[in-house]
Design a protein around this motif. Structure first.
Motif, mmCIF file in Angstrom:
data_model
loop_
_atom_site.group_PDB
_atom_site.id
_atom_site.type_symbol
_atom_site.label_atom_id
_atom_site.label_comp_id
_atom_site.label_asym_id
_atom_site.label_seq_id
_atom_site.Cartn_x
_atom_site.Cartn_y
_atom_site.Cartn_z
ATOM 1 N N ASP A 94 0.867 -1.184 0.000
ATOM 2 C CA ASP A 94 0.000 0.000 0.000
ATOM 3 C C ASP A 94 0.898 1.226 0.000
ATOM 4 O OD1 ASP A 94 -2.193 1.810 0.675
ATOM 5 O OD2 ASP A 94 -1.522 1.685 2.762
ATOM 6 N N LEU A 95 0.566 2.220 -0.797
ATOM 7 C CA LEU A 95 1.271 3.502 -0.706
ATOM 8 C C LEU A 95 0.318 4.466 -0.010
ATOM 9 C CD1 LEU A 95 3.708 5.338 -1.391
ATOM 10 C CD2 LEU A 95 2.538 5.909 -3.526
ATOM 11 N N SER A 96 0.746 4.985 1.132
ATOM 12 C CA SER A 96 -0.141 5.886 1.883
ATOM 13 C C SER A 96 0.686 6.972 2.543
ATOM 14 C CB SER A 96 -0.972 5.086 2.889
ATOM 15 O OG SER A 96 -0.165 4.291 3.709
ATOM 16 N N GLY A 97 0.060 7.728 3.429
ATOM 17 C CA GLY A 97 0.728 8.864 4.053
ATOM 18 C C GLY A 97 0.130 10.167 3.551
ATOM 19 N N HIS A 98 0.651 11.268 4.088
ATOM 20 C CA HIS A 98 0.091 12.590 3.761
ATOM 21 C C HIS A 98 0.155 12.845 2.250
ATOM 22 C CE1 HIS A 98 -0.922 16.738 3.803
ATOM 23 N NE2 HIS A 98 -1.000 16.759 5.124
ATOM 24 N N PRO A 99 -1.015 13.143 1.643
ATOM 25 C CA PRO A 99 -1.042 13.279 0.174
ATOM 26 C C PRO A 99 -0.216 14.454 -0.364
ATOM 27 C CG PRO A 99 -3.187 13.807 1.137
ATOM 28 C CD PRO A 99 -2.343 13.262 2.246
ATOM 29 N N LEU A 100 0.146 15.408 0.495
ATOM 30 C CA LEU A 100 0.933 16.550 0.003
ATOM 31 C C LEU A 100 2.437 16.335 0.172
ATOM 32 C CD1 LEU A 100 -1.256 19.522 1.303
ATOM 33 C CD2 LEU A 100 -1.263 18.423 -0.945
ATOM 34 N N VAL A 101 2.809 15.157 0.642
ATOM 35 C CA VAL A 101 4.230 14.876 0.888
ATOM 36 C C VAL A 101 4.754 13.913 -0.173
ATOM 37 C CG1 VAL A 101 5.831 13.768 2.512
ATOM 38 C CG2 VAL A 101 3.991 15.219 3.384
ATOM 39 N N GLY A 102 5.980 14.166 -0.641
ATOM 40 C CA GLY A 102 6.649 13.203 -1.517
ATOM 41 C C GLY A 102 6.196 13.271 -2.968
ATOM 42 N N GLU A 103 6.909 12.483 -3.789
ATOM 43 C CA GLU A 103 6.655 12.446 -5.238
ATOM 44 C C GLU A 103 6.413 10.991 -5.638
ATOM 45 O OE1 GLU A 103 7.058 15.071 -7.377
ATOM 46 O OE2 GLU A 103 7.753 16.521 -5.874
ATOM 47 N N TRP A 104 5.471 10.777 -6.536
ATOM 48 C CA TRP A 104 5.173 9.415 -6.996
ATOM 49 C C TRP A 104 6.435 8.698 -7.481
ATOM 50 C CZ3 TRP A 104 0.671 6.989 -6.410
ATOM 51 C CH2 TRP A 104 -0.484 7.754 -6.232
ATOM 52 N N ILE A 105 7.267 9.452 -8.186
ATOM 53 C CA ILE A 105 8.429 8.850 -8.857
ATOM 54 C C ILE A 105 9.356 8.150 -7.850
ATOM 55 C CG2 ILE A 105 9.896 10.935 -8.859
ATOM 56 C CD1 ILE A 105 9.406 8.727 -11.886
ATOM 57 N N THR A 106 9.373 8.663 -6.613
ATOM 58 C CA THR A 106 10.225 8.064 -5.575
ATOM 59 C C THR A 106 9.860 6.593 -5.352
ATOM 60 O OG1 THR A 106 10.221 10.207 -4.471
ATOM 61 C CG2 THR A 106 10.975 8.337 -3.162
ATOM 62 N N PHE A 107 8.574 6.288 -5.510
ATOM 63 C CA PHE A 107 8.093 4.951 -5.125
ATOM 64 C C PHE A 107 7.929 4.008 -6.311
ATOM 65 C CE2 PHE A 107 6.471 8.302 -2.384
ATOM 66 C CZ PHE A 107 7.222 8.008 -1.270
ATOM 67 N N LEU A 108 8.088 4.588 -7.507
ATOM 68 C CA LEU A 108 7.848 3.786 -8.713
ATOM 69 C C LEU A 108 8.699 2.515 -8.771
ATOM 70 C CD1 LEU A 108 5.991 3.813 -11.123
ATOM 71 C CD2 LEU A 108 7.744 5.077 -12.396
ATOM 72 N N PRO A 109 10.033 2.595 -8.498
ATOM 73 C CA PRO A 109 10.835 1.357 -8.597
ATOM 74 C C PRO A 109 10.323 0.266 -7.648
ATOM 75 C CG PRO A 109 12.251 3.293 -8.391
ATOM 76 C CD PRO A 109 10.850 3.772 -8.158
ATOM 77 N N ALA A 110 9.969 0.654 -6.441
ATOM 78 C CA ALA A 110 9.509 -0.343 -5.456
ATOM 79 C C ALA A 110 8.155 -0.918 -5.874
ATOM 80 C CB ALA A 110 9.410 0.289 -4.068
ATOM 81 N N LEU A 111 7.258 -0.057 -6.395
ATOM 82 C CA LEU A 111 5.936 -0.553 -6.790
ATOM 83 C C LEU A 111 6.042 -1.459 -8.015
ATOM 84 C CD1 LEU A 111 3.774 2.674 -6.184
ATOM 85 C CD2 LEU A 111 4.017 0.680 -4.702
ATOM 86 N N GLN A 112 6.942 -1.071 -8.945
ATOM 87 C CA GLN A 112 7.141 -1.928 -10.127
ATOM 88 C C GLN A 112 7.705 -3.289 -9.713
ATOM 89 O OE1 GLN A 112 9.469 0.714 -12.568
ATOM 90 N NE2 GLN A 112 7.791 0.996 -14.015
ATOM 91 N N PHE A 113 8.675 -3.252 -8.804
ATOM 92 C CA PHE A 113 9.291 -4.491 -8.314
ATOM 93 C C PHE A 113 8.224 -5.364 -7.641
ATOM 94 C CE2 PHE A 113 11.701 -6.690 -4.837
ATOM 95 C CZ PHE A 113 12.371 -7.586 -5.655
ATOM 96 N N ALA A 114 7.364 -4.739 -6.852
ATOM 97 C CA ALA A 114 6.300 -5.483 -6.159
ATOM 98 C C ALA A 114 5.412 -6.191 -7.178
ATOM 99 C CB ALA A 114 5.483 -4.540 -5.286
ATOM 100 N N ARG A 115 5.027 -5.456 -8.224
ATOM 101 C CA ARG A 115 4.181 -6.044 -9.282
ATOM 102 C C ARG A 115 4.871 -7.242 -9.925
ATOM 103 N NH1 ARG A 115 0.344 -2.862 -12.055
ATOM 104 N NH2 ARG A 115 -1.432 -2.861 -10.654
#
Ligand SMILES: CNc1ncnc2c1ncn2[C@@H]1O[C@H](COP(=O)(O)O)[C@@H](O)[C@H]1O
Length: 220
Positions: free
Chosen positions: A187-208
């Motif tokens: 799950d990607l969660s946390g304050h919606p105004l914090v961070g950038e999607w791109i930071t999490f892309l490698p981890a989410l792609q790896f998870a998939r």
């Protein structure tokens, strides 16, 4: 109202630290207040406030994490949260939580999740199936001639939007290690105004790629 409670339900969006009893939060806060770590009366107001803004919600989560992030408390809240959902006749629960490091008490993301699993094993009011076969026994399905209540639990490991790419990847690898213990997704969660999607892309792609399911919060 009675019929809603007795109806079997599926809960697909429960955050562990968002599902704690007020009474437990107040007890933990009182304990920290007595140690002088917090001012209890101030924290009590924050816990009991209703109708919070988004900003206040995330301030509350930071406070909750101060109260709960040690192994024995994580175990306790996991047990209580599962028992509370079961008492409302939730029969399938997807419970998500953010594995956390806390160097000051030697907590790692791994030991955080061990504490969660210990909490699942500690549930007494209902049989728990979290996909861990050692837990399943024919005998536990029947108690003095009547079927025991059972709750199916699957876990999602959350990545907080404050985390780095490396930290997000660590969570996905942990989820992979814990697949046999009922972890089904990220799950990607946390304050919606914090961070950038791109930071999490490698981890989410790896998870998939590894066959984990993914859920993301956006724009709440
Ligand atoms: C408005 N709705 C929401 N939007 C985004 N993230 C949310 C959330 N509600 C909860 N969380 C996420 O879940 C954490 C608490 O549980 P855990 O410590 O993981 O068990 C929060 O710190 C936040 O990261």
């Amino acid at each position: 109202m009675e019929s809603w409670v007795s109806m079997p339900k599926v809960e697909l969006h429960a955050h562990l630290n968002g599902s704690i009893r007020d009474s437990t939060l107040l007890e933990l806060a009182r304990g920290l207040g007595e140690k002088g770590a917090i001012v209890f009366s101030e924290v009590e107001q924050v816990i009991l406030k209703r109708d919070r803004s988004l900003k206040e919600v995330f301030r509350l989560f930071d406070l909750i994490h101060i109260l709960t992030t040690d192994q024995s408390t994580v175990t306790r809240i996991t047990k209580e949260v599962v028992e509370d959902f079961a008492s409302e006749n939730v029969v399938y629960l997807e419970l998500r939580t953010t594995p956390k490091n806390n160097d000051s008490i030697g907590m790692t993301k791994h030991s955080y999740m061990e504490a969660v699993i210990k909490g699942l094993r500690a549930v007494t009011t209902v049989d728990v199936d979290f996909g861990c076969h050692e837990m399943e026994s024919d005998a536990s399905d029947v108690c003095i001639g009547s079927p025991r209540k059972k709750i199916y639990i699957r876990l999602l490991l959350s990545i907080d939007r404050r985390e780095s790419t490396a930290s997000a990847m660590e969570t996905v690898k942990l989820a992979m290690e814990m697949k046999e213990l009922g972890v089904v997704g990220i799950d990607l969660s946390g304050h919606p105004l914090v961070g950038e999607w791109i930071t999490f892309l490698p981890a989410l792609q790896f998870a998939r790629e590894q066959g984990l399911s993914i859920t993301v919060h956006c724009g709440e």
